[in-house]
Design a protein around this motif. Structure first.
Motif, PDB file in Angstrom:
ATOM      1  N   TRP A  33       5.179 -41.863 -16.004  1.00  0.00           N
ATOM      2  CA  TRP A  33       5.708 -40.840 -16.909  1.00  0.00           C
ATOM      3  C   TRP A  33       5.023 -40.911 -18.264  1.00  0.00           C
ATOM      4  O   TRP A  33       4.692 -39.877 -18.851  1.00  0.00           O
ATOM      5  CB  TRP A  33       7.215 -40.984 -17.080  1.00  0.00           C
ATOM      6  N   GLY A  37       2.688 -37.983 -19.792  1.00  0.00           N
ATOM      7  CA  GLY A  37       3.008 -37.369 -21.081  1.00  0.00           C
ATOM      8  C   GLY A  37       1.804 -37.217 -21.978  1.00  0.00           C
ATOM      9  O   GLY A  37       1.574 -36.146 -22.541  1.00  0.00           O
ATOM     10  N   GLN A  67      13.132 -37.152 -17.715  1.00  0.00           N
ATOM     11  CA  GLN A  67      11.729 -37.201 -18.143  1.00  0.00           C
ATOM     12  C   GLN A  67      11.017 -35.897 -17.801  1.00  0.00           C
ATOM     13  O   GLN A  67      10.240 -35.376 -18.604  1.00  0.00           O
ATOM     14  CB  GLN A  67      10.975 -38.377 -17.499  1.00  0.00           C
ATOM     15  N   LEU A  71       9.431 -33.448 -20.589  1.00  0.00           N
ATOM     16  CA  LEU A  71       7.993 -33.177 -20.599  1.00  0.00           C
ATOM     17  C   LEU A  71       7.721 -31.691 -20.415  1.00  0.00           C
ATOM     18  O   LEU A  71       6.858 -31.126 -21.096  1.00  0.00           O
ATOM     19  CB  LEU A  71       7.293 -34.016 -19.529  1.00  0.00           C
TER      20      LEU A  71
END
Length: 89
Positions: A33, A37, A67, A71
């Motif tokens: 993650w 990002g 998440q 995002l």
């Protein structure tokens, strides 16, 4: 189907985003993650073609992943606020 060979991320790579998306779809992977990002939103301002290509994947994950929601929101926010700063290959 996305042709990832034409979807550069914010680091101008074409191979990492699809791999990272597969990792986060299989399991909640904090390292994946984090890398995803910074590959989809550079320096909190720029987005790339891969950022837009990743949105359907992030939306699919959104019901079960904070998440993914965060995002996807960052990508859309940067794209809407900085339309002139979208990077292209």
């Amino acid at each position: 189907m996305v042709n990832w060979a034409h979807m550069r991320d914010c680091r101008f790579n074409v191979d990492r985003v699809p791999e990272l998306l597969e990792r986060v779809e299989r399991q909640d992977d904090p390292e994946a993650w984090e890398e995803l990002g910074w590959r989809l939103v550079l320096e909190h301002d720029l987005v790339s073609p891969a950022s837009f290509a990743a949105l359907p994947h992030l939306v699919r994950l959104a019901p079960r992943s904070a998440q993914a929601r965060g995002l996807a929101g960052k990508v859309l926010e940067r794209a809407a606020g900085n339309a002139a700063t979208v990077t292209v290959p």
